[in-house]
Design a protein around this motif. Sequence first.
Motif, PDB file in Angstrom:
ATOM      1  N   GLN A 143      52.703  28.871  98.105  1.00  0.00           N
ATOM      2  CA  GLN A 143      51.939  29.291  96.923  1.00  0.00           C
ATOM      3  C   GLN A 143      50.823  28.303  96.610  1.00  0.00           C
ATOM      4  O   GLN A 143      49.699  28.693  96.283  1.00  0.00           O
ATOM      5  CB  GLN A 143      52.876  29.429  95.721  1.00  0.00           C
ATOM      6  CG  GLN A 143      53.764  30.651  95.764  1.00  0.00           C
ATOM      7  CD  GLN A 143      54.806  30.662  94.661  1.00  0.00           C
ATOM      8  OE1 GLN A 143      54.993  29.660  93.965  1.00  0.00           O
ATOM      9  NE2 GLN A 143      55.495  31.777  94.490  1.00  0.00           N
ATOM     10  N   VAL A 144      51.137  27.021  96.725  1.00  0.00           N
ATOM     11  CA  VAL A 144      50.141  25.991  96.420  1.00  0.00           C
ATOM     12  C   VAL A 144      49.064  25.948  97.498  1.00  0.00           C
ATOM     13  O   VAL A 144      47.866  25.952  97.200  1.00  0.00           O
ATOM     14  CB  VAL A 144      50.814  24.607  96.273  1.00  0.00           C
ATOM     15  CG1 VAL A 144      49.753  23.512  96.100  1.00  0.00           C
ATOM     16  CG2 VAL A 144      51.773  24.601  95.084  1.00  0.00           C
ATOM     17  N   ILE A 145      49.469  25.899  98.752  1.00  0.00           N
ATOM     18  CA  ILE A 145      48.494  25.780  99.845  1.00  0.00           C
ATOM     19  C   ILE A 145      47.599  27.013  99.934  1.00  0.00           C
ATOM     20  O   ILE A 145      46.385  26.904 100.136  1.00  0.00           O
ATOM     21  CB  ILE A 145      49.220  25.543 101.180  1.00  0.00           C
ATOM     22  CG1 ILE A 145      49.855  24.149 101.185  1.00  0.00           C
ATOM     23  CG2 ILE A 145      48.251  25.685 102.364  1.00  0.00           C
ATOM     24  CD1 ILE A 145      50.719  23.863 102.389  1.00  0.00           C
TER      25      ILE A 145
ATOM     26  N   LEU B 156      38.306  15.709 103.476  1.00  0.00           N
ATOM     27  CA  LEU B 156      38.640  16.774 102.541  1.00  0.00           C
ATOM     28  C   LEU B 156      40.157  16.918 102.411  1.00  0.00           C
ATOM     29  O   LEU B 156      40.903  16.575 103.332  1.00  0.00           O
ATOM     30  CB  LEU B 156      38.041  18.099 103.010  1.00  0.00           C
ATOM     31  CG  LEU B 156      36.519  18.152 103.111  1.00  0.00           C
ATOM     32  CD1 LEU B 156      36.077  19.485 103.685  1.00  0.00           C
ATOM     33  CD2 LEU B 156      35.868  17.905 101.760  1.00  0.00           C
ATOM     34  N   PRO B 157      40.632  17.461 101.292  1.00  0.00           N
ATOM     35  CA  PRO B 157      42.070  17.640 101.128  1.00  0.00           C
ATOM     36  C   PRO B 157      42.651  18.798 101.926  1.00  0.00           C
ATOM     37  O   PRO B 157      43.817  18.793 102.283  1.00  0.00           O
ATOM     38  CB  PRO B 157      42.228  17.876  99.620  1.00  0.00           C
ATOM     39  CG  PRO B 157      40.914  18.416  99.183  1.00  0.00           C
ATOM     40  CD  PRO B 157      39.888  17.765 100.049  1.00  0.00           C
TER      41      PRO B 157
ATOM     42  N   THR C 230      45.250  15.300  89.864  1.00  0.00           N
ATOM     43  CA  THR C 230      44.616  16.250  88.947  1.00  0.00           C
ATOM     44  C   THR C 230      44.626  17.673  89.513  1.00  0.00           C
ATOM     45  O   THR C 230      44.235  18.609  88.825  1.00  0.00           O
ATOM     46  CB  THR C 230      43.156  15.841  88.649  1.00  0.00           C
ATOM     47  OG1 THR C 230      42.378  15.935  89.849  1.00  0.00           O
ATOM     48  CG2 THR C 230      43.090  14.417  88.115  1.00  0.00           C
ATOM     49  N   THR C 231      45.035  17.819  90.772  1.00  0.00           N
ATOM     50  CA  THR C 231      45.086  19.143  91.388  1.00  0.00           C
ATOM     51  C   THR C 231      46.517  19.465  91.805  1.00  0.00           C
ATOM     52  O   THR C 231      47.311  18.561  92.115  1.00  0.00           O
ATOM     53  CB  THR C 231      44.176  19.240  92.622  1.00  0.00           C
ATOM     54  OG1 THR C 231      44.720  18.426  93.682  1.00  0.00           O
ATOM     55  CG2 THR C 231      42.768  18.765  92.292  1.00  0.00           C
ATOM     56  N   GLU C 232      46.837  20.741  91.850  1.00  0.00           N
ATOM     57  CA  GLU C 232      48.186  21.139  92.248  1.00  0.00           C
ATOM     58  C   GLU C 232      48.450  20.786  93.706  1.00  0.00           C
ATOM     59  O   GLU C 232      49.559  20.376  94.071  1.00  0.00           O
ATOM     60  CB  GLU C 232      48.397  22.635  92.010  1.00  0.00           C
ATOM     61  CG  GLU C 232      49.850  23.048  92.099  1.00  0.00           C
ATOM     62  CD  GLU C 232      50.117  24.445  91.576  1.00  0.00           C
ATOM     63  OE1 GLU C 232      51.305  24.788  91.401  1.00  0.00           O
ATOM     64  OE2 GLU C 232      49.143  25.196  91.352  1.00  0.00           O
ATOM     65  N   LEU C 233      47.427  20.933  94.550  1.00  0.00           N
ATOM     66  CA  LEU C 233      47.589  20.577  95.959  1.00  0.00           C
ATOM     67  C   LEU C 233      47.839  19.074  96.106  1.00  0.00           C
ATOM     68  O   LEU C 233      48.708  18.647  96.870  1.00  0.00           O
ATOM     69  CB  LEU C 233      46.344  20.978  96.752  1.00  0.00           C
ATOM     70  CG  LEU C 233      46.391  20.681  98.252  1.00  0.00           C
ATOM     71  CD1 LEU C 233      47.498  21.489  98.933  1.00  0.00           C
ATOM     72  CD2 LEU C 233      45.037  20.964  98.908  1.00  0.00           C
ATOM     73  N   GLY C 234      47.105  18.264  95.373  1.00  0.00           N
ATOM     74  CA  GLY C 234      47.285  16.817  95.424  1.00  0.00           C
ATOM     75  C   GLY C 234      48.662  16.400  94.934  1.00  0.00           C
ATOM     76  O   GLY C 234      49.287  15.489  95.495  1.00  0.00           O
ATOM     77  N   ARG C 235      49.153  17.082  93.907  1.00  0.00           N
ATOM     78  CA  ARG C 235      50.503  16.773  93.398  1.00  0.00           C
ATOM     79  C   ARG C 235      51.569  17.162  94.424  1.00  0.00           C
ATOM     80  O   ARG C 235      52.581  16.474  94.577  1.00  0.00           O
ATOM     81  CB  ARG C 235      50.742  17.482  92.066  1.00  0.00           C
ATOM     82  CG  ARG C 235      49.893  16.921  90.918  1.00  0.00           C
ATOM     83  CD  ARG C 235      50.352  17.440  89.568  1.00  0.00           C
ATOM     84  NE  ARG C 235      50.090  18.859  89.388  1.00  0.00           N
ATOM     85  CZ  ARG C 235      48.953  19.359  88.909  1.00  0.00           C
ATOM     86  NH1 ARG C 235      47.952  18.545  88.575  1.00  0.00           N
ATOM     87  NH2 ARG C 235      48.787  20.659  88.767  1.00  0.00           N
TER      88      ARG C 235
END
Length: 251
Positions: free
Chosen positions: A57-59, A153-154, A186-191
Amino acid sequence: MGKEAQDARNFTAPVEDHELGIRYEKYKRILAGLTIMSDIFMRNVLKKQECTEYILQVIMDKQNLQVKEQILQKDYKNLQGRSAILDSVVCDMEEKRYNVEIQQENEGASVKRARYHSSLLDVNTLKEGQDFEELAESYVIFITRNDVLGYGLPIYHIGRRIKEVREEFPDETYIIYVNAKIQDETTELGRLMHDLQCRNAEEMYSEILAGRVRELKETPEGVDSMCREMDEIYNEGIERGLQQGMTQGLE
């Protein structure tokens, strides 16, 4: 059973139990340091399907994505060439296919490997008699400890394009690289990338992942299950070593 044999058995059992106890204490120390980026721990975390669902879901940035089924550590066959064991193969409710791979080393996430995994998804999805148009939309996702592609890039989304007209080539096969080195909270992907590299559940943002980590690291059932799996790997290593020694002795 004769007395000497019985005495030998009574002596051997406590020795084996003692050795097993020592190994289990070592396994527990190893378990405490594992993260979801570790292969054996990742495999067990993803046995709880909602963990796989949350990661996708996040990715995919798709909160309504639902996992219909998943297969872990399956050997995908290529009868004419090299087969490969894929970490996690998922089918969602829209019949889209995902291969999720977590890689510690750059070599394990090469672009040619991603291409090959994509082909294995196709040849193991389409059944005899099906039309090519029935091939499912597919995604090979590499979550990597380092920035394999090197652009800082992430996340990277790769799809084919028609060069001359700069339009997408709609074969519906995609590759995604996620750079776990970037843990932007600050981002859901980063978390998520932060959580994948946490040793302790209390430091995680996601309650879904934290709950599964607690289950495997902090409950007697979870710890015992992980220790038994590590002991199986240990015993398989011993067996392989013995077989190699026997083979070399015959040469």
